[in-house]
Motif scaffolding. Structure first.
Motif, PDB file in Angstrom:
ATOM      1  N   MET A 133       0.848  -1.181   0.000  1.00 11.05           N
ATOM      2  CA  MET A 133       0.000   0.000   0.000  1.00 11.05           C
ATOM      3  C   MET A 133       0.893   1.243   0.000  1.00 11.05           C
ATOM      4  SD  MET A 133      -3.040   1.038   2.653  1.00 11.05           S
ATOM      5  CE  MET A 133      -1.948   1.005   4.073  1.00 11.05           C
ATOM      6  N   SER A 134       0.726   2.081  -1.008  1.00 14.30           N
ATOM      7  CA  SER A 134       1.596   3.248  -1.155  1.00 14.30           C
ATOM      8  C   SER A 134       1.133   4.445  -0.336  1.00 14.30           C
ATOM      9  CB  SER A 134       1.685   3.648  -2.630  1.00 14.30           C
ATOM     10  OG  SER A 134       0.396   3.967  -3.133  1.00 14.30           O
ATOM     11  N   GLU A 135      -0.150   4.512  -0.029  1.00 14.81           N
ATOM     12  CA  GLU A 135      -0.669   5.642   0.725  1.00 14.81           C
ATOM     13  C   GLU A 135      -1.449   5.174   1.949  1.00 14.81           C
ATOM     14  OE1 GLU A 135      -1.529   9.398  -2.110  1.00 14.81           O
ATOM     15  OE2 GLU A 135      -2.927   7.741  -2.362  1.00 14.81           O
ATOM     16  N   PHE A 136      -1.366   5.981   3.000  1.00 15.19           N
ATOM     17  CA  PHE A 136      -2.134   5.694   4.205  1.00 15.19           C
ATOM     18  C   PHE A 136      -2.632   7.006   4.775  1.00 15.19           C
ATOM     19  CE2 PHE A 136      -2.426   5.645   8.815  1.00 15.19           C
ATOM     20  CZ  PHE A 136      -3.282   4.569   9.037  1.00 15.19           C
ATOM     21  N   GLY A 137      -3.869   7.041   5.171  1.00 17.60           N
ATOM     22  CA  GLY A 137      -4.433   8.223   5.816  1.00 17.60           C
ATOM     23  C   GLY A 137      -5.232   7.806   7.029  1.00 17.60           C
ATOM     24  N   GLY A 138      -5.080   8.521   8.089  1.00 16.42           N
ATOM     25  CA  GLY A 138      -5.832   8.148   9.296  1.00 16.42           C
ATOM     26  C   GLY A 138      -5.519   9.100  10.421  1.00 16.42           C
ATOM     27  N   PHE A 139      -6.266   9.060  11.485  1.00 18.98           N
ATOM     28  CA  PHE A 139      -7.189   7.956  11.797  1.00 18.98           C
ATOM     29  C   PHE A 139      -8.620   8.476  11.726  1.00 18.98           C
ATOM     30  CE2 PHE A 139      -3.149   7.071  13.760  1.00 18.98           C
ATOM     31  CZ  PHE A 139      -2.922   5.778  13.363  1.00 18.98           C
ATOM     32  N   PHE A 140      -9.558   7.630  11.243  1.00 18.41           N
ATOM     33  CA  PHE A 140     -10.938   8.050  11.043  1.00 18.41           C
ATOM     34  C   PHE A 140     -11.890   7.128  11.801  1.00 18.41           C
ATOM     35  CE2 PHE A 140      -8.555   9.034   7.151  1.00 18.41           C
ATOM     36  CZ  PHE A 140      -8.731  10.409   7.094  1.00 18.41           C
ATOM     37  N   ASN A 141     -13.062   7.655  12.127  1.00 23.25           N
ATOM     38  CA  ASN A 141     -14.089   6.845  12.758  1.00 23.25           C
ATOM     39  C   ASN A 141     -14.532   5.728  11.816  1.00 23.25           C
ATOM     40  OD1 ASN A 141     -14.131   8.402  15.084  1.00 23.25           O
ATOM     41  ND2 ASN A 141     -15.705   9.778  14.294  1.00 23.25           N
ATOM     42  N   SER A 142     -14.845   4.592  12.397  1.00 24.40           N
ATOM     43  CA  SER A 142     -15.300   3.454  11.608  1.00 24.40           C
ATOM     44  C   SER A 142     -16.807   3.540  11.382  1.00 24.40           C
ATOM     45  CB  SER A 142     -14.959   2.147  12.325  1.00 24.40           C
ATOM     46  OG  SER A 142     -15.427   1.036  11.592  1.00 24.40           O
ATOM     47  N   VAL A 143     -17.228   3.240  10.174  1.00 29.40           N
ATOM     48  CA  VAL A 143     -18.653   3.162   9.830  1.00 29.40           C
ATOM     49  C   VAL A 143     -18.928   1.757   9.343  1.00 29.40           C
ATOM     50  CG1 VAL A 143     -20.503   4.043   8.382  1.00 29.40           C
ATOM     51  CG2 VAL A 143     -18.750   5.615   9.225  1.00 29.40           C
ATOM     52  N   ASN A 144     -19.669   1.015  10.140  1.00 25.22           N
ATOM     53  CA  ASN A 144     -19.979  -0.383   9.801  1.00 25.22           C
ATOM     54  C   ASN A 144     -18.712  -1.216   9.598  1.00 25.22           C
ATOM     55  OD1 ASN A 144     -22.796   0.136   9.840  1.00 25.22           O
ATOM     56  ND2 ASN A 144     -22.697   0.904   7.723  1.00 25.22           N
ATOM     57  N   GLY A 145     -17.678  -0.890  10.387  1.00 29.26           N
ATOM     58  CA  GLY A 145     -16.448  -1.690  10.350  1.00 29.26           C
ATOM     59  C   GLY A 145     -15.541  -1.444   9.173  1.00 29.26           C
ATOM     60  N   ASP A 146     -15.687  -0.290   8.485  1.00 29.69           N
ATOM     61  CA  ASP A 146     -14.856  -0.056   7.305  1.00 29.69           C
ATOM     62  C   ASP A 146     -13.513   0.593   7.624  1.00 29.69           C
ATOM     63  OD1 ASP A 146     -15.785   2.433   8.013  1.00 29.69           O
ATOM     64  OD2 ASP A 146     -16.195   3.100   5.964  1.00 29.69           O
ATOM     65  N   ARG A 147     -13.283   0.947   8.879  1.00 33.69           N
ATOM     66  CA  ARG A 147     -11.988   1.509   9.278  1.00 33.69           C
ATOM     67  C   ARG A 147     -11.464   0.733  10.484  1.00 33.69           C
ATOM     68  NH1 ARG A 147     -12.772   3.463   5.129  1.00 33.69           N
ATOM     69  NH2 ARG A 147     -12.524   5.634   4.415  1.00 33.69           N
ATOM     70  N   LYS A 148     -10.535  -0.171  10.234  1.00 36.18           N
ATOM     71  CA  LYS A 148      -9.934  -0.968  11.297  1.00 36.18           C
ATOM     72  C   LYS A 148      -8.428  -0.768  11.263  1.00 36.18           C
ATOM     73  CE  LYS A 148     -13.574  -4.495  11.236  1.00 36.18           C
ATOM     74  NZ  LYS A 148     -13.899  -5.939  11.068  1.00 36.18           N
ATOM     75  N   TYR A 149      -7.859  -0.473  12.417  1.00 35.63           N
ATOM     76  CA  TYR A 149      -6.430  -0.165  12.492  1.00 35.63           C
ATOM     77  C   TYR A 149      -5.698  -1.169  13.359  1.00 35.63           C
ATOM     78  CZ  TYR A 149      -8.114   4.300  10.674  1.00 35.63           C
ATOM     79  OH  TYR A 149      -8.718   5.272   9.918  1.00 35.63           O
ATOM     80  N   LYS A 150      -4.421  -1.378  13.015  1.00 31.78           N
ATOM     81  CA  LYS A 150      -3.563  -2.266  13.780  1.00 31.78           C
ATOM     82  C   LYS A 150      -2.637  -1.442  14.676  1.00 31.78           C
ATOM     83  CE  LYS A 150      -3.361  -5.809  10.151  1.00 31.78           C
ATOM     84  NZ  LYS A 150      -2.452  -6.600   9.271  1.00 31.78           N
ATOM     85  N   SER A 151      -2.001  -2.111  15.636  1.00 29.84           N
ATOM     86  CA  SER A 151      -1.042  -1.421  16.494  1.00 29.84           C
ATOM     87  C   SER A 151       0.093  -0.835  15.662  1.00 29.84           C
ATOM     88  CB  SER A 151      -0.480  -2.385  17.542  1.00 29.84           C
ATOM     89  OG  SER A 151       0.226  -3.451  16.923  1.00 29.84           O
ATOM     90  N   GLU A 152       0.465  -1.528  14.572  1.00 26.80           N
ATOM     91  CA  GLU A 152       1.530  -1.029  13.710  1.00 26.80           C
ATOM     92  C   GLU A 152       1.177   0.323  13.101  1.00 26.80           C
ATOM     93  OE1 GLU A 152       1.710  -5.594  13.236  1.00 26.80           O
ATOM     94  OE2 GLU A 152       0.232  -4.033  13.649  1.00 26.80           O
ATOM     95  N   ASP A 153      -0.111   0.539  12.821  1.00 29.07           N
ATOM     96  CA  ASP A 153      -0.518   1.819  12.242  1.00 29.07           C
ATOM     97  C   ASP A 153      -0.246   2.964  13.207  1.00 29.07           C
ATOM     98  OD1 ASP A 153      -1.481   0.581   9.900  1.00 29.07           O
ATOM     99  OD2 ASP A 153      -3.399   0.130  10.872  1.00 29.07           O
TER     100      ASP A 153
END
Length: 208
Positions: A1-21
């Motif tokens: 993945m070349s781009e990353f943007g965050g952090f955003f609220n999840s809507v119906n589980g579409d934004r899930k983040y890992k500790s690495e993020d």
């Protein structure tokens, strides 16, 4: 993945983040090391076979370590060896903790630093029989060091550039300042003829 943007609220589980993020976020502006307060994670001798690690905090590769109460760690005695008290990040086992590493008679243990494990040395412990000496290593940048905000060097370079350029004009400024002492920056003339030696910005009030 070349781009990353965050952090955003999840809507119906579409934004899930890992500790690495989160770790990747923090390591963009916080460098590896311990909190720079005087006694943060300082190793002290409690007895011939125990050392204490004072309260403090650290950051390794974006991961946070907090120690809110003094820790006690056991060390070997009746040997001749150079050990180390280290703080280590272990990605595989999901730990960030303080522990003792055993070295040899002539050398302290080598710190592990790879993609899954990264260690900082808090202190070197020299053991000779029942004699134990502690050497603080927190301030040594290559093996520990203090956490800092990345980009500080850029600010320092800007300051150095300003100082070098200011030095070139400092003498001119001082000469001008001395010559202007007791004088108005803007000349004010009240007379019926055009003032000699006037300059742009001066005020001339012509009177009959």
């Amino acid at each position: 993945m070349s781009e990353f943007g965050g952090f955003f609220n999840s809507v119906n589980g579409d934004r899930k983040y890992k500790s690495e993020d989160f770790a990747n976020y923090f390591k963009t502006f916080i460098g590896n090391g311990i909190n720079p307060s005087k006694d943060s994670l300082r190793v002290i001798k409690k007895s011939n076979n125990q050392v204490g690690i004072m309260v403090g905090s650290a950051c390794i590769n974006g991961y946070l370590y907090l120690n809110s109460t003094e820790l006690t760690k056991s060390i070997s005695i009746n040997v001749t060896r150079i050990d180390r008290v280290v703080i280590g990040l272990d990605i595989i086992n999901r730990t960030l903790s303080v522990y003792v590493l055993q070295g040899t008679v002539s050398a302290p243990p080598v710190l592990t630093r790879n993609n899954s494990k990264y260690e900082l040395s808090l202190a070197k412990i020299k053991i000779q029989g029942s004699t134990v000496n502690i050497e603080d290593e927190r301030g040594q940048k290559e093996i520990c060091g203090y956490m800092d905000f990345l980009g500080k060097d850029d600010l320092q370079n800007m300051w150095d550039l300003f100082n070098s350029q200011w030095a070139e004009y400092k003498e001119l400024w001082q000469d001008w300042f001395v010559n202007m002492q007791g004088k108005s920056i803007r000349g004010i003339y009240i007379q019926n003829t055009r003032p000699a030696g006037s300059k742009v910005g001066d005020i001339w009030i012509e009177v009959p």
